[in-house]
Design an enzyme around this catalytic site. Structure first.
Site, PDB file in Angstrom:
ATOM      1  N   ASP A  68      36.811  42.246  40.397  1.00  0.00           N
ATOM      2  CA  ASP A  68      37.592  41.055  40.042  1.00  0.00           C
ATOM      3  C   ASP A  68      39.074  41.289  40.333  1.00  0.00           C
ATOM      4  OD1 ASP A  68      37.627  42.971  37.940  1.00  0.00           O
ATOM      5  OD2 ASP A  68      38.285  41.457  36.496  1.00  0.00           O
ATOM      6  N   GLU A 133      37.491  43.607  34.633  1.00  0.00           N
ATOM      7  CA  GLU A 133      38.515  44.597  34.286  1.00  0.00           C
ATOM      8  C   GLU A 133      39.821  43.897  33.989  1.00  0.00           C
ATOM      9  OE1 GLU A 133      41.593  47.674  34.468  1.00  0.00           O
ATOM     10  OE2 GLU A 133      41.484  45.889  35.692  1.00  0.00           O
TER      11      GLU A 133
END
Ligand SMILES: [Zn+2]
EC number: 3.5.1.18
Length: 375
Positions: A68, A133
């Site tokens: 991400d 994250e």
């Protein structure tokens, strides 16, 4: 262009704004599966996680990363579209180029090269990726680590690909991270007219001595390569907007970045005791981001120092600076953790980029680390 370059571009072109993986992990699992890895997709809530392993048993080396990215912000402020990879002046531009799709692509290429050269290597080489994250970090590595505990999955060494380098690739080795603890404090008073202070209770006046003591406090002198623990007020607000009104409440936000002298429980107890000593009427909401972790001298740190020295031409600075990372969830499993990745100058910014030469060198850096640990 090279394999790692092409794979990084393919990942940048997938707009995986946290927690959306946008197909990155399918692409990577396809590659690793073809190389002989066993791939397990762990969809937890809205989050995609990939656990890919090659070999079996101990020692277990994990390459840890995230697919991400943070949002791009207004696209028109970028020199080129954040999700259309573009090379300018020797750098590859796009959201995630440095944090950390370049590292993830380099993990894949290094892992493929390693298992092709050492198909019968001892122990386990694993790649762990999450799409959470940069966001809440609840159903990402935090959750996966809980599953590992239930399964009895041990981890000996963990290399996180977070962009750690400062000026040139390999000049900094991250050997730990500080803990982070945030708080929202509401101190209650009684609203009233400034001309009649005896009929009100001014929460600003009540709070001021406590805040003075809190901000003046010396927490510690640092811990090994950690700086001293620091408390920073990040916001104070009160007031109704009128100059003749004593407000009824004061709101304060603060954050602590702390070294292994402390843990969140003990910090919370200290601060609560301080506020109580001042006789305040308050509500305190805590948010724990992660305890500190630290990898002392040992196999992983020594090997990484030697490999980075070969790469950068000088021994790396060994640091615990910066924010925190997903390694905070792996370290409590008993793993030695380090972070090694490209230059971090542009991360989370407009026109995020990675130098193409650094990107092309990364697979060899990771492959040498893997060889030193598992070959
Ligand atoms: Zn990152």
């Amino acid at each position: 262009m090279s394999d790692v370059f092409d794979l990084t571009c393919a990942l940048i072109a997938r707009p995986s704004v946290t927690p959306d993986d946008a197909g990155c992990q399918q692409l990577i699992a396809g590659r690793l599966g073809a190389a002989g890895f066993t791939c397990e997709h762990l969809r937890l809530g809205e989050v995609d996680n990939l656990w890919a392993t090659h070999g079996s048993g101990a020692p277990v080396l994990v390459l840890l990363g995230h697919t991400d990215v943070v949002p791009s912000g207004p696209v028109e402020t970028w020199s080129s579209n954040p999700f259309t990879p573009e090379v300018r002046d020797g750098a590859l531009y796009g959201r995630g180029a440095a944090d950390m799709k370049g590292s993830v692509a380099a993990f894949v290429v290094a892992a493929e090269q390693f298992v092709a050269a050492y198909p019968q290597h001892p122990g386990t080489l694993a790649v762990l990726l999450t799409s959470d994250e940069e966001g809440d970090a609840i159903d990402g590595v935090r959750h996966v680590a809980r599953l590992f505990v239930e399964r009895g999955q041990a981890i000996d060494w963990c290399i996180t690909g977070e962009p750690s380098s400062t000026a040139k690739l390999g000049d900094l080795l991250r050997v730990g991270r500080r803990g982070s603890l945030s708080a929202k404090l509401r101190i209650k008073g009684v609203q009233g007219h400034v001309a009649y202070p005896d009929k009100a209770r001014n929460p600003i006046h009540l709070a001021a001595p406590a805040l003075a003591e809190l901000t003046a406090r010396h927490w510690d002198d640092g811990y090994e390569s950690f700086p001293p623990t620091s408390l920073q007020l990040s916001n104070i607000s009160a007031g109704t907007g009128a100059s003749n009104v004593i407000p009824g409440e004061l709101q304060v936000m603060f954050n602590l970045r702390y070294n292994p002298h402390w843990n969140a429980d003990r910090l919370q107890a200290e601060i609560t005791a301080l506020l109580d000593r001042h006789g305040l009427d308050y509500v305190l909401d805590w948010h724990r981001s992660g305890e500190p972790f630290y990898t002392p001298e040992g196999t992983l740190r020594r090997v990484a120092r030697e490999v980075l020295a070969e790469f950068a031409g000088a021994a790396p600075e060994e640091s615990t600076g910066g924010g925190t990372s997903d390694a905070r969830f792996i370290a409590p499993l008993g793993a030695q953790c380090i972070e090694v990745g490209p230059v971090n100058a542009s991360i989370h910014q407009v026109d995020e980029n990675v130098r193409v030469a650094d990107l092309e060198a990364l697979p060899e850096l990771y492959r040498r680390l893997i060889e030193r640990l598992l070959a």
